[in-house]
Every structure is written in C-alpha cells, then in structure tokens.
Design an enzyme around this catalytic site. Structure first.
Site, PDB file in Angstrom:
ATOM      1  N   ASP A 155       0.833  -1.345   0.007  1.00  0.00           N
ATOM      2  CA  ASP A 155       0.101   0.244   0.127  1.00  0.00           C
ATOM      3  C   ASP A 155       0.814   1.347  -0.176  1.00  0.00           C
ATOM      4  O   ASP A 155       1.599   1.411   0.722  1.00  0.00           O
ATOM      5  CB  ASP A 155      -0.860   0.197   1.287  1.00  0.00           C
ATOM      6  CG  ASP A 155      -1.811  -1.196   1.686  1.00  0.00           C
ATOM      7  OD1 ASP A 155      -1.403  -1.941   0.953  1.00  0.00           O
ATOM      8  OD2 ASP A 155      -2.316  -1.299   2.780  1.00  0.00           O
ATOM      9  N   ASP A 207      -5.438   1.025   9.493  1.00  0.00           N
ATOM     10  CA  ASP A 207      -5.228   1.781   8.325  1.00  0.00           C
ATOM     11  C   ASP A 207      -5.961   3.557   8.735  1.00  0.00           C
ATOM     12  O   ASP A 207      -6.720   3.725   7.809  1.00  0.00           O
ATOM     13  CB  ASP A 207      -5.906   1.478   7.175  1.00  0.00           C
ATOM     14  CG  ASP A 207      -5.259  -0.047   6.886  1.00  0.00           C
ATOM     15  OD1 ASP A 207      -4.229  -0.361   7.304  1.00  0.00           O
ATOM     16  OD2 ASP A 207      -5.828  -0.746   6.108  1.00  0.00           O
ATOM     17  N   TRP A 229      -3.119  -8.948  -3.603  1.00  0.00           N
ATOM     18  CA  TRP A 229      -2.827  -9.913  -2.813  1.00  0.00           C
ATOM     19  C   TRP A 229      -3.441 -11.466  -3.560  1.00  0.00           C
ATOM     20  O   TRP A 229      -4.367 -11.174  -4.146  1.00  0.00           O
ATOM     21  CB  TRP A 229      -3.606  -9.740  -1.399  1.00  0.00           C
ATOM     22  CG  TRP A 229      -3.159  -8.483  -0.640  1.00  0.00           C
ATOM     23  CD1 TRP A 229      -3.836  -7.753  -0.308  1.00  0.00           C
ATOM     24  CD2 TRP A 229      -1.820  -8.538   0.200  1.00  0.00           C
ATOM     25  NE1 TRP A 229      -3.244  -6.664   0.377  1.00  0.00           N
ATOM     26  CE2 TRP A 229      -2.131  -7.098   0.747  1.00  0.00           C
ATOM     27  CE3 TRP A 229      -0.773  -9.329   0.272  1.00  0.00           C
ATOM     28  CZ2 TRP A 229      -0.898  -6.799   1.426  1.00  0.00           C
ATOM     29  CZ3 TRP A 229       0.169  -8.717   0.976  1.00  0.00           C
ATOM     30  CH2 TRP A 229       0.343  -7.477   1.685  1.00  0.00           C
TER      31      TRP A 229
HETATM   32  C1  FRU Z   1      -4.049  -3.628   2.623  1.00  0.00           C
HETATM   33  C2  FRU Z   1      -3.305  -4.141   3.986  1.00  0.00           C
HETATM   34  C3  FRU Z   1      -3.730  -2.939   5.148  1.00  0.00           C
HETATM   35  C4  FRU Z   1      -2.461  -3.327   5.970  1.00  0.00           C
HETATM   36  C5  FRU Z   1      -1.290  -3.380   5.239  1.00  0.00           C
HETATM   37  C6  FRU Z   1      -0.256  -4.488   5.783  1.00  0.00           C
HETATM   38  O1  FRU Z   1      -3.368  -4.135   1.648  1.00  0.00           O
HETATM   39  O2  FRU Z   1      -3.727  -5.402   4.394  1.00  0.00           O
HETATM   40  O3  FRU Z   1      -5.068  -2.998   5.484  1.00  0.00           O
HETATM   41  O4  FRU Z   1      -2.467  -2.140   6.904  1.00  0.00           O
HETATM   42  O5  FRU Z   1      -1.872  -3.942   4.039  1.00  0.00           O
HETATM   43  O6  FRU Z   1       0.756  -4.458   5.015  1.00  0.00           O
END
Ligand code: FRU
Length: 497
Positions: free
Chosen positions: A48, A173, A303
C-alpha cells in the site's frame, strides 16, 4: 524503562539495518520486469501507498515495505519524494518495526498502513502497529519529523490502544484529516461480517474520542474495509469514501460518494461504484495538493496474485497518480495527472484508418513497451461487433493482451489470458460511447503494466502484464464488419529511473 532518546536510537539502528539490506538486494536484483516510469521500491517488497502528503512543496509517498525480501514480512515504511508527481527520489526508510506495539509477533507484525498530516510544521505519520497473536493486535501510533526524512515514534504510543470492541475482524489503516479546529480519523474496521469506516476525533492528535461508524456495509460490501479514505470532493461540500473491501471477490475497490456530517460523523451515501476495474489496483490513498487537487495513488498489484517479479528480488509498483473529480451525477472520475505529459518523447500520429475484419492492422512506428496511446474510434462509421487492439504482441502473434470494445453490449474488456507469465483473466467494465458516437481510449503501457482510461475517467482498468520483453507489437482490429480509427496519437515515454 527506556528513555525517549534510547528508543530513538534503537529505531534508527533498525532503519540502518534495513538500508544495508536494501543496498545488498539492489545489487542482485533482476531488472527484466522493472518499470520505466512507475514508482517502485529500490528492492524488496512494496504494498500500500501510505502517508501521501504535499508537504513544503514536495509530494511525499510512503509505502508498506519489506526491505529484506521480496515478500511481505515485518512491515517498514519506505519513502519517496517528488516535485512533480512524475519523477521520484528514494529517501531512507522512514519507519521500522522496533517497539512492542509494532513488532515481536508470531509472524505478522510491523508498521502497517496509515496517513500523514502537517501538525505545527512537523510531518506527522499516523500508522497501525500490528502484532499478530497479541491482544489487542492492532493499535494506532504516531511518528513525527521536522525535516521530512528522519522520523521519531511518539513516546505516548500507542495513541489509540485498542478497538472499540474486542470482538472484531480488523482495526487498522488510520486516515487523518483536519476540518476546522478538529482532527478526524477514519479507521478500517470489520465486525459481525460487516466492513465499516469508524471515526475518531481529536484536538491534538494524541487524545482521541470514538465517534462511531460513519458508514458500514449493507451486507454486500465486504466484511472488513481496509485503507478507508474519506475526503471532500466537488464544489458543493460533498465527500467521497474510498475503501478496499475484503472478501467480496472479484471486487477489490469501491467508492461511495455523498455527504459527511462533521457534527454527527455520519456519512450518507448517494452513489457507489468502482474506481478501477483491473486486477491490479488496491489500497488507494489520496492527498490534497496546493493547487487544490485531490490526487490518488494505489498499489498496482493485488494480494494472492502470481507475482513473477518476486523471483527477481523485488515486488510492487504504484499506479500513475490520478486526479479525482466528482461528476454532476455523483460518480467519481479518475484521470492521470497532466504532469505525465513531460515524459512524452517521439510522437506518431495517424488518422482515418479503416479496420477490416480478419486483417489485423499495425501502424508504422507504433510499437513498444513504454508508451502512451490516445485512440479515438468513430463508432458512427463502424458496423463491426467488436473493435480494439492487441498490445505486447509477439512476432508470431501467439502472445498478446487484448483490449476490445463490444459495441452492442457496451462493454470494455482487457483480456490477458495470452499475455505471458503471471495470472490471466479478463477485466471488464460497462461503458457507453460518448454522445457524439465516439469511443476514446487512453493507454499507458510500461514494461510490466498497462493502465487503460475511458469514458472521461469513469472507467479505468489497471493490470500487470509479464510478456516476453521482446514482445512489443501493437495491432488494431475489427470483427464482423469494419471500424474506423478517427485519430491515433502515440508517444514513447521516457524512463524516470
Ligand atoms: C492492505 C493491508 C492493510 C494493512 C497493510 C499491511 O493491503 O492489508 O490493511 O495495513 O496492507 O501491509
């Protein structure tokens, strides 16, 4: 108990180790799929975008990063800076997992996603400390910097030490913004099978009051909303909320537009849709720049995908920065920022090309793996059922990615089933031609990616592609009839690295 200075020194020691690892990993990285004009980590893993901010004249982009390996591990915050949203400089790793609240779990741990604000001239990061197997496992934390390069974690961390309810599926987040004299934070949350964006408010970024859910899933919008971003958009005080909902595959991104009441902290949804219909678009975040533009950047991967560059010692790219706007009908539009035109090099233009069924048509000097294309099809002069183009074609025509428009069904597709290594699949989006009967497509092709824009920003399709690097052909086609390309512009795009 450790004092603040020794904690700071400890954090910097972790960062020094990360920088050492990056240096070594850069030296051994295979560059076959490295992009020419997209932001990527220097080596290792990236997911992210975090902490997007236009601060003291520079755009700052932080990102989820594992400098030690090309897979997700203990998350750091990588850091890049740009003057123009086009050229990026890598800066030292900003955050490393170094404290009880962000390290030391059974596997999943680290400084997870978050945002950035300017607080009294300090560049202030607000992130999730994540420690698997710990209760609570997700807490919200602060780190600050006076120079925008070296960050210190706050002694009072975590500033939010637990979620409103222990029984929940995620609490992470934080995206923070200022409205009048209060800070607002929207946090991604999931409970009882429903994703939610929950709100906290604070006058000092340290003490936070829980204000409830701004909005939640109606049962069809995922069970946890990762990376929520809530911001004003449009002239009339409307707001938009971007979310990355979990467990409603194939949908990975949604926007809601409507109104946000700063007293009650409730969001009223008026419109909803997808920002991007590709496979490789996740966790978008926005910033407001000093021209008042709402700029969005997302992770250009997803993902669970097959990620061929992982074997090459790196993973991850950011999509090109886009400006978001709100149309009169409440739809959110996204278009690449105009600054990208500075990448344009050799230009080819053509017009009035008739495409005939069964005769794939190449255009002189229109080929490559680092290109921008602007194509206008005149549908009023076309009687084909489908028209489009193939990019990244092999000499023998057996490998390509196809972009096609089905005229009667009004659907735009990107088919990468014969695209090369990596996942196949067909992305699709509904799209009506413009009122004057034209279909305008804009493409950004970069060595292992393509971004397609249509419908004045209503539709975008972003995908990673892993063709043989030698496959640079482009050909246009019509099926079951003829079609007319009214105009075509192609630019070679210069590398930024
Ligand atoms: C989204 C996420 C977030 C988390 C991060 C971990 O892609 O799963 O919710 O903070 O990536 O790397």
């Amino acid at each position: 108990m450790e004092n603040v200075t020794s904690k700071g020194a400890k954090h910097q020691a972790f960062i020094a180790q990360a920088e050492e690892a990056l240096k070594a990993n850069k030296a051994t990285m295979d560059k076959t799929f490295r992009l020419h004009y997209h932001m990527m980590p220097p080596a290792g893993w990236m997911n992210d975008p975090n902490g997007l901010i236009h601060w003291q004249g520079d755009y700052h982009l932080f990102y989820q990063h594992d400098p030690f390996q090309a897979k997700q591990g203990p998350m750091h915050w990588g850091h890049a800076r740009s003057r123009d949203l086009v050229h990026w400089d890598h800066l030292p790793v900003a955050l490393a997992p170094s404290e009880d609240y962000d390290k030391g779990g059974n596997g999943g741990q680290g400084c997870w996603s978050g945002s950035a604000v300017d607080h009294n001239g300090q560049l202030t990061l607000i992130y999730t400390g994540h420690v698997d197997g710990k209760n609570p496992e997700e807490v919200q934390c602060l780190a600050t910097s006076a120079d925008g390069v070296t960050f210190e974690k706050h002694a009072a961390n975590p500033v939010i030490g637990g979620s409103p309810d222990e029984e929940r599926f995620g609490f992470r987040d934080p995206k923070v913004w200022r409205h009048e004299d209060l800070w607002y934070m929207v946090v991604g949350y999931g409970k009882d099978g429903l994703g939610k964006g929950i709100i906290y408010t604070s006058s000092d970024l340290m003490n936070w009051e829980y204000r409830g859910a701004a909005v939640e899933s109606d049962g069809t919008m995922g069970d946890m909303w990762e990376c929520p971003d809530l911001f004003p958009l449009g002239e009339g005080g409307q707001h938009a909320l971007l979310i990355s909902p979990m467990n409603i595959a194939p949908i990975k991104n949604l926007y809601l537009s409507g109104t946000f009441d700063y007293e009650s902290c409730r969001f009223e949804k008026q419109q909803m849709g997808q920002i991007d219909y590709g496979f490789d678009f996740y966790a978008p975040q926005t910033l407001l720049d000093d021209q008042g533009r709402r700029i969005m950047i997302a992770w250009m991967n997803i993902w669970g995908a097959v990620m061929p560059e992982q074997a090459h010692g790196w993973l991850g790219a950011m999509m090109l920065p886009r400006e978001l706007t709100l149309a009169a009908d409440g739809t959110v539009r996204s278009n690449p920022v105009p600054e990208l035109a500075t990448l344009r090099g050799a230009h080819v233009s053509a017009s009035g090309i008739t495409l005939v069924d069964g005769e794939p048509t190449a255009i002189d000097n229109v080929q490559g793996d680092s290109l921008e294309l602007a194509i206008v099809f005149d549908l009023s002069q076309s009687d084909a059922s489908e028209l489009g183009l193939r990019i990244r074609c092999s000499e023998d025509g057996s490998s390509y990615t196809e972009i096609r428009y089905a005229i009667a069904g009004q659907k735009l597709y990107m088919d990468r089933n014969l695209g090369g290594a990596g996942d196949g699949g067909v992305s699709e989006a509904s799209l009506a031609p413009s009122e004057d009967g034209r279909l305008q497509l804009r493409l950004f092709i970069d060595r292992s990616s393509v971004e397609l824009f249509a419908g004045e920003g209503l539709v975008a399709i972003t995908n990673r592609l892993y063709p043989d690097p030698a496959n640079v052909g482009i050909s246009f086609f019509a099926r079951q009839g003829t079609a007319v390309i009214e105009s075509l512009d192609a630019w070679e795009l210069k590398p930024i690295w």
